[in-house]
Design a protein around this motif. Structure first.
Motif, mmCIF file in Angstrom:
data_model
loop_
_atom_site.group_PDB
_atom_site.id
_atom_site.type_symbol
_atom_site.label_atom_id
_atom_site.label_comp_id
_atom_site.label_asym_id
_atom_site.label_seq_id
_atom_site.Cartn_x
_atom_site.Cartn_y
_atom_site.Cartn_z
ATOM 1 N N TYR A 32 47.936 43.215 48.073
ATOM 2 C CA TYR A 32 47.993 43.762 46.875
ATOM 3 C C TYR A 32 48.398 45.328 47.133
ATOM 4 C CZ TYR A 32 47.268 46.261 42.303
ATOM 5 O OH TYR A 32 47.431 46.858 41.281
ATOM 6 N N LEU A 33 47.392 45.812 48.025
ATOM 7 C CA LEU A 33 47.663 47.347 48.170
ATOM 8 C C LEU A 33 49.248 47.784 49.099
ATOM 9 C CD1 LEU A 33 44.476 48.296 49.853
ATOM 10 C CD2 LEU A 33 44.981 49.106 47.792
ATOM 11 N N ILE B 224 34.919 48.427 44.985
ATOM 12 C CA ILE B 224 35.941 47.708 45.953
ATOM 13 C C ILE B 224 36.325 46.348 45.957
ATOM 14 C CG2 ILE B 224 35.420 49.417 47.793
ATOM 15 C CD1 ILE B 224 33.884 47.334 49.418
ATOM 16 N N MET B 225 35.755 45.886 44.697
ATOM 17 C CA MET B 225 35.802 44.628 44.483
ATOM 18 C C MET B 225 37.508 44.224 44.089
ATOM 19 S SD MET B 225 33.409 42.316 44.493
ATOM 20 C CE MET B 225 31.525 42.482 44.330
ATOM 21 N N PRO B 226 38.113 42.982 44.430
ATOM 22 C CA PRO B 226 39.639 42.761 44.389
ATOM 23 C C PRO B 226 39.978 43.202 42.887
ATOM 24 C CG PRO B 226 38.787 40.914 45.708
ATOM 25 C CD PRO B 226 37.371 41.845 45.153
ATOM 26 N N PHE C 174 41.360 46.586 41.989
ATOM 27 C CA PHE C 174 42.728 46.603 42.355
ATOM 28 C C PHE C 174 43.662 46.009 41.457
ATOM 29 C CE2 PHE C 174 39.902 47.525 45.985
ATOM 30 C CZ PHE C 174 40.440 48.634 46.583
ATOM 31 N N LEU C 175 43.300 44.607 41.353
ATOM 32 C CA LEU C 175 44.438 43.659 40.481
ATOM 33 C C LEU C 175 44.315 43.854 39.077
ATOM 34 C CD1 LEU C 175 43.872 42.490 43.544
ATOM 35 C CD2 LEU C 175 44.431 40.340 42.737
ATOM 36 N N VAL D 107 43.494 39.454 50.004
ATOM 37 C CA VAL D 107 43.926 39.366 48.500
ATOM 38 C C VAL D 107 44.277 41.076 48.406
ATOM 39 C CG1 VAL D 107 43.286 39.335 46.150
ATOM 40 C CG2 VAL D 107 42.860 37.250 47.728
ATOM 41 N N VAL D 108 43.331 41.848 48.576
ATOM 42 C CA VAL D 108 43.475 43.319 48.502
ATOM 43 C C VAL D 108 44.651 43.895 49.411
ATOM 44 C CG1 VAL D 108 42.172 45.369 48.090
ATOM 45 C CG2 VAL D 108 41.227 43.460 47.462
ATOM 46 N N MET E 101 32.721 41.222 49.310
ATOM 47 C CA MET E 101 33.900 40.760 48.546
ATOM 48 C C MET E 101 33.527 39.352 47.761
ATOM 49 S SD MET E 101 36.471 42.700 48.254
ATOM 50 C CE MET E 101 37.432 43.919 49.168
ATOM 51 N N VAL F 14 30.605 37.394 40.955
ATOM 52 C CA VAL F 14 29.471 37.344 42.126
ATOM 53 C C VAL F 14 28.046 37.026 41.311
ATOM 54 C CG1 VAL F 14 28.425 38.292 44.050
ATOM 55 C CG2 VAL F 14 31.109 38.453 43.812
ATOM 56 N N ILE G 206 23.895 43.555 43.557
ATOM 57 C CA ILE G 206 24.703 42.444 44.426
ATOM 58 C C ILE G 206 23.870 41.964 45.343
ATOM 59 C CG2 ILE G 206 25.905 44.146 46.179
ATOM 60 C CD1 ILE G 206 28.352 42.172 45.933
ATOM 61 N N ILE H 294 40.485 49.369 53.486
ATOM 62 C CA ILE H 294 40.965 49.209 52.047
ATOM 63 C C ILE H 294 41.037 50.691 51.399
ATOM 64 C CG2 ILE H 294 38.194 49.379 51.381
ATOM 65 C CD1 ILE H 294 38.669 47.127 49.230
ATOM 66 N N ASP I 102 39.339 37.344 50.361
ATOM 67 C CA ASP I 102 39.557 38.498 49.550
ATOM 68 C C ASP I 102 40.022 39.722 50.165
ATOM 69 O OD1 ASP I 102 39.214 37.224 46.941
ATOM 70 O OD2 ASP I 102 37.102 37.494 46.903
#
Lengths: 267, 267
Positions: free
Chosen positions: B246-247, A180-182, A185-186, B242-243, B181, A243, A217, B217, B239
Motif C-alpha cells: 500500500y505504501l 500502525i495497523m493496516p 493506512f488502507l 499488505v501495508v 499486526m 484483533v 492488545i 513502515i 499484513d
C-alpha cells in the motif's frame, strides 16, 4: 450508494479531519472542549435527575431514572485522551439510557495536557468501585479512547481479582496506541473522522509500552465479561476490532462484533 | 487439499515453531547457526567461483559466474537478526543466481547477541557501496529480516542521495519490529514457521523507535526502485506485505505483490 446528504456530511466531517493534520497543540485543547460542548451539549431531560459527583478520586455526572435502579451504565467518552467532554456526549449517553432503562454515570476523567497516564485509568477504576457500592449491576460503555478505558479498567480489575463488570459494550475500540495497523493506512482516505497512522496521542508518555493498561492488545482476555464490539467498516481503527474480537474468541469470551457498513470511527 | 507429504512437512516444521516458544537464549545462538549450516548448507557448484570477501566494514561470499558480469545480486538472508547464516541460504541464493545469471554477493552481516542495531544496517550499506564500485547494476534480494535490511538499505541511500539499487525483491518482508499486526494473531496457528505476536527480536534495543531504519513502515517510498514483494497467504507477517504494498502504491512505486497461496513465512 450514499445519499447527497450523507456525502455532504462526510465532506463537512472531512474538513474536521483536515484540521487534525497539525499535531494537537496543548494551548488549543481548552477551546476545543468548550466548542464541542457548545455545539453538542444537550440539557438533561426531565425523565432523568442529575447528581453531580465530585469525589476525591474522580468526578462525573450521575443520571438517575425516575424509579430507583439496581443497574448503572458506566459511560466513558472518547476524544483521544484530550478533547472529549462529558457534556458533549450527553446525547449519546441519554439515548443508551433510554434504551436500557438503567441509571448512568458519565465519567469526567482527566486528559492531556492536564494529565498523563495512568491518571484516567485510576479515575476509571475509582469510579467503578464507587458505583459498585451503590449498584448491584454495572454495565460499562466506552467509545474510542473510552473503549480503551473500558477494556483497561476490566483488565486491571481482573488482575486485582475484583468483581468484573456484568457486560461491556465498546464503539470503535483502540487497542494499540501506536497507530500502525493496516487499516490505519488502507482506510485513511475513507474515514473522515480520524487521521490514520498518525502520531500516538500525547497522553501516554510511553505509547509503545508492552502494557495491557496502555495497549489492551497485550491483554489476557480469559474470564472477560460478555463484550459487544461495534465498529465502522471504513474506519482507520477497524483492525483494532479485528484483533480484539480474535483475542476474545480465542479466550472463549462471549464476544459479539458488529461491523456497521459504510460508517466511520465512532460515527 | 494439501498432500500427505505437505502435511507431514508442516508437522515437522511446526515442531520447530514449538521450539521457539521460549525466548531465544543468547548462549544457544551459535549452536543454532552451526546446526542450520550442517542441515542446510550446500557446496558451491562448479559453475560458480567463490571469492570470500573480508573487508574492514563487512564480509560475505561473492559468487562469480563463469563469464564476467555487469550485474550483481546483493543477497541478504533472514533469521530474525540472530540465527541466519550465509551458508544455510546458499541453496536459495544459487537458485536465484541460476535464474538471473548475475554474480551474487551474500552478506554475512552481524547479528544478536554479538551485535545490535545499527551494525547490520551499516554493514549492508558498506557492502552495497563496495559492490557499486565493482558492478554496473545491483539488484537486492532479502528474505524476512533480510527483506527489512533490503528496504532500510534503500531508505538510507535515498536519504543520502546515493545511487539506489536497480530493483529489489523481498520474500516475507518485516516492516515493523513490534509484531502487533492482525496477521500476527489471525495466522498464528496457520503459519508453522514463526510464532505470531511474539516479543520483538533482541537485536533492536528500541524496537518501538519511530525510525524508518528500524521499522520501514515509517519509510517514505517516493522514488523507490521497482519492488517485487512475495509473501505466503498463511504467514504471520502477511499484513506487513499488505501495508508495504500500500505504501509503495501510494508513492507511485513500480511495485508488484505476489501472494503464494497456502504458504508460510519465507517457505
Amino acid at each position: 450508494m450514499l445519499s447527497k446528504e450523507a456525502k455532504d456530511s462526510i465532506k463537512m466531517i472531512r474538513s474536521m479531519k483536515e484540521s487534525q493534520k497539525d499535531s494537537l497543540k496543548a494551548e488549543l485543547v481548552p477551546d476545543i472542549r468548550k466548542n464541542t460542548d457548545k455545539q453538542m451539549s444537550v440539557e438533561v431531560p426531565k425523565s432523568l435527575k442529575l447528581e453531580t459527583i465530585n469525589e476525591t478520586k474522580f468526578s462525573g455526572e450521575l443520571y438517575h431514572q425516575e424509579m430507583k435502579q439496581d443497574s448503572v451504565l458506566l459511560f466513558i467518552h472518547g476524544g483521544g485522551y484530550a478533547t472529549g467532554t462529558v457534556k458533549s456526549r450527553r446525547d449519546l449517553c441519554f439515548r443508551i439510557l433510554s434504551r436500557v432503562g438503567f441509571d448512568g454515570f458519565s465519567l469526567d476523567y482527566s486528559q492531556w495536557p492536564e494529565a498523563h497516564h495512568p491518571t484516567a485509568q485510576n479515575e476509571t477504576v475509582a469510579s467503578y468501585l464507587y458505583l459498585l457500592k451503590r449498584y448491584k449491576n454495572i454495565v460499562v460503555f466506552g467509545e474510542s479512547a473510552g473503549a480503551t478505558l473500558a477494556l483497561t479498567l476490566t483488565l486491571q480489575l481482573k488482575r486485582n481479582h475484583q468483581k468484573l463488570p456484568d457486560k461491556i459494550a465498546v464503539f470503535s475500540p483502540v487497542i494499540t496506541q501506536l497507530n500502525i495497523m493496516p487499516s490505519e493506512f488502507l482506510n485513511n482516505e475513507r474515514d473522515p473522522m480520524l487521521i490514520g497512522a498518525g502520531d500516538p496521542v500525547p497522553y501516554f508518555k510511553d505509547p509503545a509500552a508492552h502494557d495491557e493498561l496502555v495497549s489492551p492488545i497485550y491483554g489476557n482476555y480469559k474470564d472477560f465479561p460478555p463484550l459487544f464490539i461495534n465498529c465502522g467498516s471504513e474506519e482507520v481503527k477497524y483492525d483494532d476490532s479485528v484483533v480484539l474480537n480474535y483475542l476474545c474468541q480465542k479466550a472463549n469470551v462471549d464476544v459479539t462484533w458488529k461491523v456497521w457498513q459504510n460508517l466511520y470511527h465512532v460515527l
